[in-house]
Write an enzyme that holds these catalytic residues in place. Structure first.
Site, PDB file in Angstrom:
ATOM      1  N   ARG A  38       0.878  -1.239   0.105  1.00 49.58           N
ATOM      2  CA  ARG A  38      -0.122  -0.095  -0.078  1.00 49.58           C
ATOM      3  C   ARG A  38       0.906   1.291   0.031  1.00 49.58           C
ATOM      4  NH1 ARG A  38      -3.027  -3.314  -1.160  1.00 49.58           N
ATOM      5  NH2 ARG A  38      -5.110  -3.949  -0.013  1.00 49.58           N
ATOM      6  N   PRO A 120      -8.124   7.677   5.345  1.00 52.47           N
ATOM      7  CA  PRO A 120      -7.332   6.576   6.021  1.00 52.47           C
ATOM      8  C   PRO A 120      -6.885   5.680   4.958  1.00 52.47           C
ATOM      9  CG  PRO A 120      -9.442   6.482   6.867  1.00 52.47           C
ATOM     10  CD  PRO A 120      -9.462   7.700   6.119  1.00 52.47           C
ATOM     11  N   GLU A 125      -2.877  11.610   7.518  1.00 50.38           N
ATOM     12  CA  GLU A 125      -3.174  12.821   7.958  1.00 50.38           C
ATOM     13  C   GLU A 125      -4.399  12.894   9.292  1.00 50.38           C
ATOM     14  OE1 GLU A 125      -4.683  17.293   6.656  1.00 50.38           O
ATOM     15  OE2 GLU A 125      -5.286  15.406   5.424  1.00 50.38           O
ATOM     16  N   GLU A 148       3.883  31.191   0.429  1.00 51.38           N
ATOM     17  CA  GLU A 148       3.272  30.030   0.230  1.00 51.38           C
ATOM     18  C   GLU A 148       2.281  29.932  -0.811  1.00 51.38           C
ATOM     19  OE1 GLU A 148       1.516  28.754   3.941  1.00 51.38           O
ATOM     20  OE2 GLU A 148       3.518  29.112   5.104  1.00 51.38           O
TER      21      GLU A 148
END
Length: 196
Positions: A38, A120, A125, A148
């Site tokens: 994965r 997930p 995160e 940014e």
């Protein structure tokens, strides 16, 4: 239930990181499953803050360009103030810093809504979601950090307008949806607590 990481390698190291895992995990019916591979997008945890003015019954949102959203239509999204926990800061400190950077606003009291895993199946995160007290009387303008690449427009909506934007799909990102649904349940209590 148990799992075993057999190998982990960094396969991409850009703005985001991508690691490939070889893992095995225990099966619900017993024993260990076959080895699987994965990829996981590795990124810092994030903080999202719903800016609520309990006196004026208004919410402050930010609008900015999101390249990944262009896969599904309009890439300019109406969102909560948000930022990554990429320094030695608490989620609350990140929320306060980002509110100033993205909307020019200082936050009053904050209440944690929840923390959650937005994707997930492919990312590590975690998002920390908050509601925060704000004075929206003079909110507006263009903000963001040039270094940014940020170009952020501030919007002020009544709670009724925001709930309508939720219903009609104009606010279509997970943090915004969750925070507004939470506010529908907790608005009266927050107004009572924060109006003094």
């Amino acid at each position: 239930m148990e799992f075993k990481i057999i190998n982990r390698e960094r396969v991409f190291d850009g703005f985001y990181k991508l690691d490939r895992f070889r893992v095995q995990h225990e099966l619900f019916n017993g024993g260990m499953g076959a080895e699987i591979v994965r990829e996981v997008m590795v990124r810092p945890d994030a903080v999202c803050v719903l800016l609520f003015d309990p006196t004026l019954d208004q919410l402050v949102f930010v609008e900015q360009f999101r390249v990944a959203a262009s896969f599904h239509g309009n890439p300019w999204l109406l969102e909560l103030v948000a930022g990554l926990i990429d320094k030695d800061e608490t989620p609350e400190q990140v929320g306060r810093r980002e509110a100033m950077e993205e909307a020019g606003l200082s936050l009053g009291r904050m209440e944690k809504i929840c923390d959650y895993l937005p994707s997930p199946g492919g990312s590590n995160e975690k998002v920390f979601l908050y509601a925060a007290e704000v004075d929206s009387a003079n909110a507006g303008g263009i903000y963001g950090l040039e270094e940014e690449g940020e170009d952020i427009k501030v919007h002020v909506l009544t709670t009724a307008e925001a709930f309508s934007a939720l219903e009609n799909g104009k606010i279509n990102n997970a943090a915004g949806i969750m925070a507004l649904q939470w506010l529908q349940l907790h608005k009266t209590r927050l107004q009572s607590l924060w109006s003094h």
